[in-house]
Structures are given as structure tokens and as C-alpha cells.
Design a protein around this motif. Structure first.
Motif, PDB file in Angstrom:
ATOM      1  N   ALA A 143     -13.011   0.185 -52.001  1.00  0.00           N
ATOM      2  CA  ALA A 143     -14.348   0.204 -51.419  1.00  0.00           C
ATOM      3  C   ALA A 143     -14.274   0.419 -49.917  1.00  0.00           C
ATOM      4  CB  ALA A 143     -15.082  -1.097 -51.744  1.00  0.00           C
TER       5      ALA A 143
ATOM      6  N   PHE B 161     -13.979   4.129 -49.255  1.00  0.00           N
ATOM      7  CA  PHE B 161     -15.264   4.812 -49.389  1.00  0.00           C
ATOM      8  C   PHE B 161     -16.184   4.446 -48.229  1.00  0.00           C
ATOM      9  CE2 PHE B 161     -14.248   5.119 -54.055  1.00  0.00           C
ATOM     10  CZ  PHE B 161     -14.194   6.492 -54.074  1.00  0.00           C
ATOM     11  N   ALA B 162     -16.189   3.196 -47.863  1.00  0.00           N
ATOM     12  CA  ALA B 162     -17.040   2.786 -46.749  1.00  0.00           C
ATOM     13  C   ALA B 162     -16.623   3.489 -45.467  1.00  0.00           C
ATOM     14  CB  ALA B 162     -16.971   1.268 -46.576  1.00  0.00           C
TER      15      ALA B 162
ATOM     16  N   LEU C 271     -15.416   6.409 -45.246  1.00  0.00           N
ATOM     17  CA  LEU C 271     -15.889   7.797 -45.309  1.00  0.00           C
ATOM     18  C   LEU C 271     -17.412   7.875 -45.294  1.00  0.00           C
ATOM     19  CD1 LEU C 271     -13.453   9.118 -48.058  1.00  0.00           C
ATOM     20  CD2 LEU C 271     -13.297   9.492 -45.597  1.00  0.00           C
TER      21      LEU C 271
END
Lengths: 128, 128
Positions: free
Chosen positions: A29, A32-33, A35
Motif C-alpha cells: 500500500a 501505491f500511495a 505513486l
DNA sequence: CTTTTTAGCAACCGTATGGTTGCATGTCGG
DNA sequence: CCGACATGCAACCATACGGTTGCTAAAAAG
């Protein structure tokens, strides 16, 4: 904790049958955070074109201050997406593609799971 | 605006040569941001296993309240990762794999770009 | 019609995040 | 050694975010 655990009649442990990649998602996570911000995504886009760039160089592409870029690079580094090596009086940042690969694999697994589920649904609908 | 645009001697328009996918990243960043939370990632993992689930069912997998889950689903829906259809008195949520596919393609492009850059570097180092 | 279930809406709270400015530090070129 | 350059560090600010509680509305069950 009151509204929970009384609703949803019979849906416990729904993640038991999921692929291993999709279970412990802490570090994932964070990738993703990292990005999930236009400025950082652009930084990654610049860095993936190869080479190592200093903060001042990377700042020239953005609309924010050098310290802002530094903070974003720190977020990316914390997620393992990017690595900075100190060289003389400047610090050069380069991509570290491992975590991005991992994130990509996760998205592949999600897509594959989805297609498998679609296939099962189709097979069920077509069963006589 | 003062610290910027004077530093970084000659690094303007460094994104000019990048693949088109990596240029306008507004919506894309929101997809990554939507995936950048453990709870939401888990929701996606559950939903990608197929089927449509109500909020109460999805809440049973998490440690937070129903409203919290609703907010997370809203974030995912705003990013286009998930879609909720109202059916009777409940709303069923299902995966919308389009945006996830797009995000996956972006990560593929990044990885490919990186390998191309590595190849060029290697070719340069080996040139006589 | 009354009750239950399921969900939506709104306000609130604490903390993280994105961004800034100001100053200190290290290092390169003379 | 001195000045200039590139960065690091800390404080600060506004807003977004994750999460909660309380109340309301609509559909299903009886």
C-alpha cells in the motif's frame, strides 16, 4: 467496534482463499500511495527514463519548491521506489524498480483473479 | 516561486521524450492513491475475487465501522476502480477493472523504460 | 402498520500530508 | 581561507484524510 461484528450475516474470513500477494499489504500500500500523487508520478516518470538526477535538476520539472521535491523524494524512498546516493556535495536519485515490479505483479494478480471469476460466472450461467 | 526556476542549470522540459502514458497523470495518480491504503487494497482484493457485495458484507472483513468502509468505497469509486449498483435497499459493489488495467500498463511502461535505459547504458559502457 | 435491516448524510476530531520559509551544513573552486 | 552552490533540517501553516458518532430515509418482513 459496536456497529461492526453484528452486521453482515455470514461473511467471515472472506480473504482466506485469496492469493498470497493480496493478503499482507502493508508495504505494498505504501508503494501505491507513493505513486498516488501527480508530482511523485512525474518524478518516477522522469527517473525511469534512466540516469541519476540531483534534486535541483528534478525541481526544474515541477512547479513547487526544492524542499517540496525533497519531501516527495523522501516519500518515494520510504516506499523503496527510489534511492538516493550521495556523491560529493549533491545527492543523485535513481529509480529502484523492485517495488514497482511488485506492484505491477499485484495488479496482474488482481486482473487475473477477476478474469477467473468472470469465467466461473460464465460457466455457471451456461451450465444446463 | 522564488527558489524555483533559477536553480538546475539546464534541465527544462525533461518529460518531452517520455511515453504518452506518463505525461498527463491526473486520473492515474488518483487510481494509485485509491490503492494506496491497506483497507482499500483489501477491499479490492476481496472484490476482485468476483461477485458483488454489500457494504455490510464488506465491513465484516475490516476492523473499522460501516461508515468508514463507505468512505473508502467512495474513494475507490471516484477513481473508477469500483462501481456500486443499487439493488433494492442495498447497494452492491463490484470491481471495475478498467482503471486497474490502465495502472498496470503504466507500471509496465515504467519498467520497460527502465530496462531500455539500462540497455543503453550498458551499450555505452561496452562501446570501444 | 410496525419493526428491522441497510444504507445515506452531516458534523466532528485528531493526525498526516503537501507546501512554504529561514537558516545551518558540507563541499567544490579558486 | 572564502565565496558560491547544493543540500539538510526544523518550524510552521492550511487542508485533506481516516475514522467516529448520531440521526434520517427507504425498503423488506411480520
Amino acid at each position: 467496534m459496536s456497529a461492526r461484528s453484528r452486521t453482515a450475516k455470514g461473511a467471515g474470513r472472506r480473504d482466506a482463499g485469496l492469493p498470497a500477494i493480496l493478503r499482507s499489504n502493508e508495504a505494498l500500500a505504501s508503494v501505491f500511495a507513493a505513486l498516488g500523487d501527480p508530482t511523485r508520478l512525474k518524478l518516477v516518470a522522469v527517473l525511469c527514463a534512466g540516469g541519476a538526477f540531483s534534486i535541483a535538476q528534478l525541481t526544474a520539472n515541477t512547479e513547487i519548491s526544492r524542499q517540496g521535491v525533497t519531501k516527495h523524494l523522501q516519500v518515494l524512498a520510504d516506499a523503496g521506489v527510489v534511492r538516493g546516493v550521495k556523491l560529493g556535495r549533491e545527492r543523485l536519485w535513481q529509480l529502484e524498480p523492485g517495488q514497482i515490479e511488485e506492484a505491477k505483479r499485484t495488479l496482474e494478480v488482481i486482473g487475473r483473479q477477476w478474469e477467473v471469476a468472470l469465467g466461473k460466472l460464465k460457466a455457471f450461467a451456461e451450465s444446463p
